[in-house]
Scaffold this active site. Structure first.
Site: not given
Ligand SMILES: N[C@@H](CCC[C@H](N)C(=O)O)C(=O)O
Length: 278
Positions: A79, A158, A207, A216, A219
Site C-alpha cells: 500500500c 494491478h 481497489e 492508490c 496503482g
Molecule cells: N487494495 C490494495 C491495497 C491498497 C493499495 C493502496 N491504497 C496504495 O496506496 O497502494 C490491494 O488489495 O492490493
C-alpha cells in the site's frame, strides 16, 4: 470485554492524496489486527472507516515493519500511500528525514522531500504472470481481456486500462467486474487512465477489497510503468487522481512515488467496540 486494552486501543487517521488509513502503532507489543477488527473498523458507519488499515510492528532488520489490511478484512501485500503516511509519522517519531521499513513486499525506503511531501521507493515492478499472480501464462503487456489492459505487480496485482477519457468510465461497474475476473486468482486492483498531456495521466481506481478510492499509490506506480511500457510516457509521470496528485519516477533502483500526506486525527477504540474483535 477484551482485557488486553482495558482503557481502549489508540489509533491515528491519516490520508495520502485522499487515500485514507487507520494506523495502529503496535511497536513494543504483538500485532493485534484480525480480519474481524479490520472489517468492523473499516465500516464508515459503525466503525471509523478507511480504505486500508496499517499496523506498525517492531522489526529486527529495519526501523519498523508494516502490514496492510483492506476494509473488507483481506490483507494486502503493498500500500504505497499508507507507506508514505506511516513513514512520515515514523520520521517524526525517530527525528529523521528518511526511514527503512519492511513490508510484505520486502524492504522499502522513504524520504521526506524539501516541500514536505513524502517519497517512497516501491521497488521494481513485477511483470511475470506467476508473480502477479495470474491464473495461467499470458502476455502481461496485453492481457486477453476486452480493452487490452496491462498487468503490473507492485507487491500487489494491478490491471491497467488505457482509455480515451477516464472520466467517462463506470469505475464501479467495470472495476467490480474485473476485480474478480478468473484471470486473477487473488483478485486485482483496477486502474483506468488517459493521457492528458506530455507525461501526465488522469487515473481513476477500483481497489481490491476497498472499492472506489480517491487515490492508490501502488496503482499510480503500476499505471506509470504500464504507460511507459506502452510508449505513452517517459519514466517520470504526473498522475491526477480524484484526491490529489502523485509523481512517479521509475528509476534504476525502483519506482519512486512522491505525494502529500496528512494526519487527520488521533482517536481511541473503546473496549466495548473491541469486544470480540481481537
Ligand atoms: N487494495 C490494495 C491495497 C491498497 C493499495 C493502496 N491504497 C496504495 O496506496 O497502494 C490491494 O488489495 O492490493
Amino acid at each position: 470485554m477484551d482485557s488486553q486494552f482495558p482503557t481502549g486501543l489508540p489509533f491515528m487517521k491519516m490520508h495520502g492524496a485522499g487515500n485514507d488509513f487507520v494506523i495502529i502503532d503496535s511497536r513494543g507489543r504483538g500485532a493485534v489486527t484480525t480480519p474481524a477488527l479490520a472489517r468492523a473498523l473499516g465500516d464508515r458507519n459503525r466503525g471509523v472507516g478507511f480504505d486500508q488499515l496499517a499496523e506498525i510492528r517492531d522489526s529486527e532488520t529495519a526501523d519498523f515493519a508494516l502490514d496492510f489490511w483492506n476494509s473488507d478484512g483481506s490483507r494486502a501485500g503493498a500500500c504505497g500511500n499508507a507507506t508514505r503516511c506511516v513513514s512520515d509519522y515514523m520520521m517524526g517519531q525517530l527525528g529523521r528525514e528518511a526511514v527503512h521499513l519492511v513490508t510484505p513486499r520486502g524492504d522499502l525506503r522513504a524520504v521526506r522531500l524539501a516541500d514536505g511531501r513524502v517519497s517512497v521507493n516501491m521497488g521494481q515492478p513485477q511483470r511475470d504472470w506467476t508473480e502477479l499472480p495470474l491464473s495461467h501464462a499470458v502476455d502481461t503487456d496485453h492481457l486477453p481481456l476486452p480493452g487490452d489492459p496491462v498487468a503490473v505487480g507492485m507487491g500487489n496485482p494491478h490491471c491497467v486500462f488505457f482509455v480515451p477519457d477516464a472520466e467517462a468510465v463506470d469505475v464501479a461497474q467495470d472495476g467490480r467486474r474485473i476485480e474478480t475476473d478468473p484471470l486473477f486468482p487473488q483478485r486485482t486492483n483496477v486502474e483506468f487512465a488517459s493521457l492528458t498531456g506530455p507525461d501526465r495521466l488522469r487515473m481513476r481506481v477500483w481497489e481490491r477489497g476497498a472499492g472506489i478510492t480517491l487515490a492508490c499509490g501502488s496503482g499510480a506506480c503500476a499505471t506509470a510503468v504500464a504507460a511507459h511500457l506502452r510508449g505513452l510516457t517517459g519514466r517520470r509521470v504526473t498522475l491526477d487522481l480524484d484526491g490529489g496528485v502523485l509523481e512517479i519516477d521509475w528509476r534504476e533502483d525502483g519506482v519512486w512515488m512522491a505525494g502529500p500526506v496528512a494526519r487527520v486525527f488521533d482517536g481511541m477504540l473503546s473496549p466495548a467496540f473491541l469486544d470480540g474483535l481481537l
